[in-house]
Write an enzyme that holds these catalytic residues in place. Structure first.
Site, PDB file in Angstrom:
ATOM      1  CB  CYS A 104      -0.953   0.003   1.188  1.00  0.00           C
ATOM      2  SG  CYS A 104      -1.978  -1.476   1.281  1.00  0.00           S
ATOM      3  CG  HIS A 153      -3.570   3.771   4.381  1.00  0.00           C
ATOM      4  ND1 HIS A 153      -3.348   3.764   3.022  1.00  0.00           N
ATOM      5  CD2 HIS A 153      -3.463   2.466   4.778  1.00  0.00           C
ATOM      6  CE1 HIS A 153      -3.114   2.520   2.614  1.00  0.00           C
ATOM      7  NE2 HIS A 153      -3.198   1.729   3.649  1.00  0.00           N
ATOM      8  CG  HIS A 188      -7.393  -1.079   0.999  1.00  0.00           C
ATOM      9  ND1 HIS A 188      -6.444  -0.305   0.355  1.00  0.00           N
ATOM     10  CD2 HIS A 188      -6.788  -1.533   2.133  1.00  0.00           C
ATOM     11  CE1 HIS A 188      -5.330  -0.291   1.068  1.00  0.00           C
ATOM     12  NE2 HIS A 188      -5.510  -1.026   2.154  1.00  0.00           N
TER      13      HIS A 188
END
Length: 440
Positions: free
Chosen positions: A187, A329, A368
């Site tokens: 990520c 995030h 995500h």
């Protein structure tokens, strides 16, 4: 565009020996988006600022049949690459995967949005850096499970199976002869791709870089991996998929899987201004750190993340007191949510909760997307700076008591945004941040 066409429009004089000054500013001039129900920077802004979730009912696979309580995902449906890639022949397109065509389309759209035409740059000074956490996982899954028995039956298999091919084939289509590579680091990969591209630009090796991410994780094996980590990682919301992702809320259940590609056009400011380009934001700095600690959990004291933010701001010649906004995030998992909240408290030890800078997450909108997530964050933050408006965290209910600070949840909030910070965290003990500023 074919190679021959690009050669015909290539500038006759090369600037490859001209080094950029160390303080050369790097700016965002283009944003290309191919996400669920989103095919332009304008649609992207409408969705994140208007709080319109693109997370819907999972259709890509049957969760019940796979033994998985997973019902929501942000899926791209009915995509046609031809309006984005008019010079790509059907014969060539047939050799490429859906992932490659979507990513190539996002690259082309970023270049179009930046008004960066053939002939504007020496092709040797245009590069492409991509980020993808798993590459062509869905294609390999079909091959290895026998779901696509003909997958190895033509020469296109060589393209479809390589994680770097979306970048390489985009470079061929766009005639980009500079650095072309793909980062794979979960990520934080998107932020690291920006960091790598900024180095190319600041060193004088490039005038423009197309920097993006692509991720297509909506397969049962990926869902199973995250479900195996326990409750609260991958959302099991069934009744209303659009509310599956609820960051910082006491009732959160985790994230939903999302897919697509987003690409930024980064340029040296002198180059962008010389051609009269519109500028969304300035990339002030990008910093990443491997904590070399727990492989799946980020620092939970907040102190390490705060130190990375301080490093990024110091690189930019700025301070934490100047930050107007944090793009989180925001995965709606307990550890991520409290780690970010504690990082803000560690960064501002003298401030009360109500005096911390505002923070929001776009994961409830697009799910995500792992290796793409950092690029989405920077694209979103660039547009917030451009519009001087903070996009909200939707689906926010009663806050987790450990995450009680200034969440933007009431809807889009007008604000003076001169300095913003995008955060990302990843497996492998990774943390990365990008600091962005308003264009001068």
């Amino acid at each position: 565009m074919t190679n021959k066409e690009f050669e015909r429009t290539k500038p006759t004089s090369s600037t490859s020996s001209v080094l950029a000054p160390n303080n050369e500013r790097i700016v965002v001039t283009g944003i290309g988006v191919v996400l669920p129900n989103t095919l332009s920077a304008g649609q992207f802004w409408d969705n994140i600022s208007g709080g319109t979730s693109q997370v819907g009912r999972l259709t890509r696979f049957d969760g019940a049949q796979a033994g998985l309580p997973v019902h929501a995902a942000a899926e791209i449906t009915g995509f046609d690459h031809r309006p984005f890639l008019p010079e790509l022949t059907d014969a060539h397109a047939a050799k490429y995967s859906r992932e490659i065509l979507i990513t190539m389309s996002a690259v082309a759209e970023a270049r179009r949005d930046a008004s960066l035409a053939a002939g504007d740059l020496d092709p040797r000074r245009l590069g492409i850096v991509m980020s993808s956490s798993r590459g062509p996982f869905s294609w390999w899954r079909d091959v290895l499970t026998g779901a696509d028995p003909a997958a190895f039956g033509d020469k296109g298999a060589m393209f479809r199976g390589l994680p770097g091919c979306p970048a390489s084939l985009s470079a061929i289509y766009n005639g980009a002869q500079g650095l072309v590579t793909t980062v794979s680091n979960a990520c934080v990969g998107g932020h690291q791709a920006i960091q790598l591209a900024a180095r190319e630009l600041r060193s004088g090796a490039a005038d423009a870089m197309l920097v993006g991410g692509h991720e297509f994780p909506i397969v049962p094996e990926v869902a199973a991996c995250y479900r195996a980590m326990g409750h609260g990682v991958l959302s099991s919301e069934r009744e209303d998929p659009s509310r599956a992702v609820r960051p910082y809320s006491a009732c959160r259940e985790g994230f939903a899987l999302g897919e697509g590609s987003v690409v930024l056009c980064l340029e040296r400011e002198s180059v962008a201004k010389a051609r009269g380009a519109r500028i969304y934001s300035e990339i002030l700095s990008a910093v990443s750190l491997n904590e070399a600690a727990h492989p799946t959990t980020m620092d939970l004291t907040g102190k390490v993340t705060a130190s990375v933010i301080e490093d990024a701001l110091a690189d930019a010649g700025r301070s934490a007191d100047e930050v107007d906004y944090f793009c989180a995030h925001g995965t709606a998992t307990r550890y991520n949510d409290i780690a970010e909240s504690r990082a803000l408290r560690a960064l501002y030890p003298q401030r009360t909760v109500g005096k911390l800078p505002p923070l929001s997450s776009n994961k409830p909108i697009y799910g995500h997307t792992f290796g793409l997530a950092g690029i989405i964050n920077v694209a979103a933050t660039s547009l917030m700076i451009h519009h001087q408006t903070i996009a909200p965290t939707i689906n926010f209910t009663a806050p987790d008591p450990e995450c009680d600070h200034d969440h933007v949840f009431e809807g889009a909030r007008k604000a003076e945004l001169g300095l913003a910070v995008s955060m990302s965290f990843a497996f492998g003990s990774q943390t990365a941040v990008v600091a962005l500023g308003a264009p001068s």
